[in-house]
Design a protein around this motif. Structure first.
Motif, PDB file in Angstrom:
ATOM      1  N   GLU A  15       0.835  -1.201   0.000  1.00 23.75           N
ATOM      2  CA  GLU A  15       0.000   0.000   0.000  1.00 23.75           C
ATOM      3  C   GLU A  15       0.873   1.256   0.000  1.00 23.75           C
ATOM      4  O   GLU A  15       0.589   2.228  -0.704  1.00 23.75           O
ATOM      5  CB  GLU A  15      -0.915   0.006   1.223  1.00 23.75           C
ATOM      6  CG  GLU A  15      -1.983  -1.053   1.190  1.00 23.75           C
ATOM      7  CD  GLU A  15      -2.762  -1.131   2.499  1.00 23.75           C
ATOM      8  OE1 GLU A  15      -2.629  -0.220   3.349  1.00 23.75           O
ATOM      9  OE2 GLU A  15      -3.491  -2.118   2.672  1.00 23.75           O
ATOM     10  N   SER A  19       1.240   4.285  -2.952  1.00 28.17           N
ATOM     11  CA  SER A  19       1.056   5.713  -2.712  1.00 28.17           C
ATOM     12  C   SER A  19       2.337   6.512  -2.986  1.00 28.17           C
ATOM     13  O   SER A  19       2.310   7.733  -2.962  1.00 28.17           O
ATOM     14  CB  SER A  19       0.583   5.955  -1.274  1.00 28.17           C
ATOM     15  OG  SER A  19       1.577   5.565  -0.360  1.00 28.17           O
ATOM     16  N   HIS A  20       3.444   5.834  -3.218  1.00 26.32           N
ATOM     17  CA  HIS A  20       4.729   6.483  -3.531  1.00 26.32           C
ATOM     18  C   HIS A  20       5.308   5.863  -4.809  1.00 26.32           C
ATOM     19  O   HIS A  20       6.200   5.017  -4.753  1.00 26.32           O
ATOM     20  CB  HIS A  20       5.725   6.305  -2.378  1.00 26.32           C
ATOM     21  CG  HIS A  20       5.337   7.000  -1.128  1.00 26.32           C
ATOM     22  ND1 HIS A  20       4.415   6.478  -0.240  1.00 26.32           N
ATOM     23  CD2 HIS A  20       5.739   8.193  -0.621  1.00 26.32           C
ATOM     24  CE1 HIS A  20       4.275   7.316   0.765  1.00 26.32           C
ATOM     25  NE2 HIS A  20       5.064   8.369   0.569  1.00 26.32           N
TER      26      HIS A  20
END
Length: 137
Positions: A15, A19-20
């Protein structure tokens, strides 16, 4: 279904990576491995400045169109990048070992080439005895 079998920390790391996206690019560019990144994430946490500084560094670089090299220029750039990453002492050690190995192989080849196999003189072959002796009565 496969995610249910993963360790909870691995799921959280997935996750975090989603997100990065700069982390994915870092692995693709060969600057890090997934194992290294996971260990850093696990030990340092998500709030570590490492993740934000890398993200800013990626975005502050040249635009994506300028990063793409083609042809011989890209090959030269790759060699220059590899040369910068090399440790001269380790490279010299590897080259020395390679040189020693090649010398040993050449010595073995020369040994086999210069020494012809020994030839044993053939003994005079006597005719074999007759299996059925014929006698005159």
């Amino acid at each position: 279904m496969a995610e249910n079998k993963l360790h909870p920390t691995v799921s959280k790391f997935k996750e975090f990576v989603s997100s990065h996206p700069h982390i994915i690019q870092e692995v693709r560019d060969g600057r890090a491995t997934w194992q290294e990144l996971y260990e850093d994430w696990y030990l340092l946490g998500e709030e570590d400045p490492r993740w934000t500084t890398q993200k800013e560094a990626i975005h502050s670089d040249k635009p994506a169109a300028e990063n793409v090299d083609t042809g011989a220029g890209a090959l030269v750039n790759q060699f220059v990048t590899l040369a910068k990453k090399m440790d001269p002492a380790q490279l010299q050690s590897h080259l020395y070992n390679l040189s020693q190995t090649l010398g040993t192989i050449q010595g073995l080849i020369n040994q086999f080439r210069s020494a012809p196999p020994p030839q044993q003189p053939r003994p005079e072959i006597a005719p074999p005895p007759q299996p059925f002796p014929f006698r005159k009565d």
